[in-house]
Design an enzyme around this catalytic site. Structure first.
Site, short mmCIF file in Angstrom:
data_model
loop_
_atom_site.label_atom_id
_atom_site.label_comp_id
_atom_site.label_asym_id
_atom_site.label_seq_id
_atom_site.Cartn_x
_atom_site.Cartn_y
_atom_site.Cartn_z
N GLY A 134 35.95 32.09 -32.76
CA GLY A 134 36.68 32.67 -34.27
C GLY A 134 36.38 30.62 -34.19
O GLY A 134 37.00 29.44 -34.92
N GLY A 157 36.28 28.99 -38.06
CA GLY A 157 38.28 28.55 -38.39
C GLY A 157 38.01 27.28 -38.30
O GLY A 157 37.23 26.46 -38.35
N GLN A 158 39.50 26.62 -38.82
CA GLN A 158 39.74 25.17 -38.77
C GLN A 158 38.73 24.41 -38.09
O GLN A 158 38.29 23.35 -37.86
CB GLN A 158 40.86 24.74 -39.59
CG GLN A 158 41.27 23.40 -39.91
CD GLN A 158 42.68 23.19 -39.85
OE1 GLN A 158 43.30 23.84 -39.11
NE2 GLN A 158 42.72 21.95 -40.98
N ILE A 174 34.65 37.30 -35.85
CA ILE A 174 34.60 38.05 -35.85
C ILE A 174 34.15 38.66 -37.62
O ILE A 174 33.37 39.82 -37.42
CB ILE A 174 36.23 38.54 -36.42
CG1 ILE A 174 36.55 40.52 -36.37
CG2 ILE A 174 36.38 38.31 -37.55
CD1 ILE A 174 37.65 40.77 -36.00
N ARG A 175 33.40 37.69 -38.23
CA ARG A 175 31.92 38.16 -39.07
C ARG A 175 31.33 36.91 -39.50
O ARG A 175 31.79 35.22 -38.91
CB ARG A 175 33.41 38.42 -40.53
CG ARG A 175 34.68 36.47 -41.00
CD ARG A 175 35.16 37.43 -42.58
NE ARG A 175 35.71 38.27 -41.55
CZ ARG A 175 37.10 37.70 -41.24
NH1 ARG A 175 37.26 36.59 -40.37
NH2 ARG A 175 37.98 38.80 -41.36
N LYS A 206 52.14 32.60 -28.67
CA LYS A 206 52.06 30.68 -28.40
C LYS A 206 52.33 30.86 -26.12
O LYS A 206 51.66 30.03 -25.74
CB LYS A 206 51.20 29.39 -28.84
CG LYS A 206 50.98 29.38 -30.20
CD LYS A 206 49.00 30.14 -29.70
CE LYS A 206 48.09 29.86 -30.94
NZ LYS A 206 46.78 30.08 -30.01
N TYR A 208 54.04 34.17 -34.07
CA TYR A 208 53.14 33.15 -33.92
C TYR A 208 53.32 32.12 -32.48
O TYR A 208 53.04 32.09 -31.41
CB TYR A 208 52.25 32.27 -34.49
CG TYR A 208 51.38 30.72 -35.15
CD1 TYR A 208 51.80 29.47 -34.69
CD2 TYR A 208 50.08 31.28 -34.13
CE1 TYR A 208 51.13 28.92 -34.70
CE2 TYR A 208 49.56 30.20 -34.16
CZ TYR A 208 49.60 29.34 -33.73
OH TYR A 208 49.11 27.55 -33.47
C1 VAH Z 1 50.23 26.60 -38.35
N1 VAH Z 1 48.41 25.44 -38.64
O1 VAH Z 1 50.81 26.02 -39.09
C2 VAH Z 1 49.56 26.35 -37.66
C3 VAH Z 1 50.13 25.19 -35.92
C4 VAH Z 1 51.76 23.18 -35.86
C5 VAH Z 1 51.13 24.53 -36.68
O2 VAH Z 1 50.06 25.35 -35.43
O3 VAH Z 1 50.74 27.99 -38.25
#
Ligand code: VAH
Length: 320
Positions: free
Chosen positions: A9, A12-13, A36-37, A147, A143
């Protein structure tokens, strides 16, 4: 012993900055970027790169077999806002991807694994201020509960297989070298680009939405500090709280106006990300990180704002 580190990854940021810092620490050829790219990002192209899809078990196994990594950083994930648009993909990528990595790390005896969690693991009934390491956690975003489940898997692989997997509950991260990745805290990055580009920004979070945030320099330093810490010092094998800076869009706007006096902020209504933000803490207690691996934050709202604007004005990585 030479390290062989794979960052999955890396486009990513966080990944982009982590690759840059790990290569500075261990050497370009010791850190394999992967995503992945392909990308043309100059930071990623300074060293080795592999195409990796964490859901493609065969591809992933081949990469582990080829490189036999001593450390793996798994950053590939679908974040909170995109996760609500693609819930099943978010669960699959965030969970199945993690379990593939944990299994291969055990198989190939990877010495250390890093996996990012988030303050998104807290929910509406978690304490809002100075949220402690241990408390009620009822995340209501895909999400967030992916996590939370991931933290349980990490602790399970440490306890059952002795895998040295380490994790941080990142706040919202703000950096100038890479774009945010489709999260609820992206406003705090986009605002800087818009302030410089056209002097105004429409925030998708309301003026008084306080969230825990952190400057990328601090987040990367925390990550490397955790990974360098002696294993015997670590008392948390789910994921460490990391506090950062708590501020609202209105407070960030006022700080930007100290540098761009004519900057104007406005606020959109009814953005779905507002409900996600409202379910998260306003501030985080990171006493365990301070005690276990001597964590000390460097940037506050004022110094972060000044550094962001200074670097964006001169940045070659204009990405938004
Ligand atoms: C989001 N940047 O906004 C992530 C982060 C605490 C936020 O996990 O989903």
């Amino acid at each position: 012993m030479n390290e062989t580190i794979i960052v999955i990854g890396s486009n990513g940021q966080i990944g982009t900055e982590l690759v840059m810092n790990l290569r500075a620490k261990y050497g370009n050829d010791q850190v394999i970027a992967s995503d992945i790219r392909n990308t043309d990002h100059p930071i990623i192209n300074e060293g080795p790169f592999e195409l990796v899809n964490v859901l493609d078990k065969d591809n992933l196994h081949k990469v582990f077999e080829k490189h036999r990594p001593t450390q793996v950083y798994l950053l590939a994930a679908i974040l909170s806002a995109v996760g609500e648009q693609k819930p099943k993909l978010a669960w699959d990528l965030n969970m199945t991807g993690l379990i593939h990595i944990l299994d291969f790390a055990v198989e190939f005896k990877t010495a250390k694994v890093f996996w990012p969690s988030s303050i998104a693991v807290f929910g509406p009934h978690s304490p809002k201020e100075n949220t402690p390491q241990f408390c009620i956690m009822d995340p209501n975003s895909v999400y967030g509960f992916s996590k939370l489940a991931g933290e349980r898997w990490c602790e399970y692989y440490f306890t059952k297989y002795g895998l040295d997997v380490r994790s941080i509950r990142y706040p919202g991260l703000i950096g100038w070298r890479s774009e945010p990745g489709g999260g609820t805290t992206d406003y705090a990055v986009n605002i800087f680009h818009k302030a410089l580009a056209n002097g105004k920004y429409e925030s998708f979070l309301s003026a008084d939405t306080a969230l825990p945030m952190m400057y990328m320099e601090d987040a990367i330093r925390a990550t490397i500090s955790l990974m360098d810490a002696p294993a015997e010092n670590l008392t948390i094998r789910s994921s460490y709280n990391l506090g950062g800076i708590s501020f609202t869009p209105a407070q960030l706007s006022a700080e930007i106006k100290k540098h761009i006096p004519n900057f104007e902020i406005s606020y959109s209504e009814h953005d779905p990300r507002q409900a996600i933000a409202d379910s998260w803490p306003k501030s985080i207690d990171d006493t365990y990180a301070q005690n276990d691996w001597d964590w000390k934050q460097k940037f506050d709202l004022s110094s972060m704002t000044a550094d962001m604007l200074k670097n964006l004005k001169g940045s070659i990585h204009k990405t938004i």
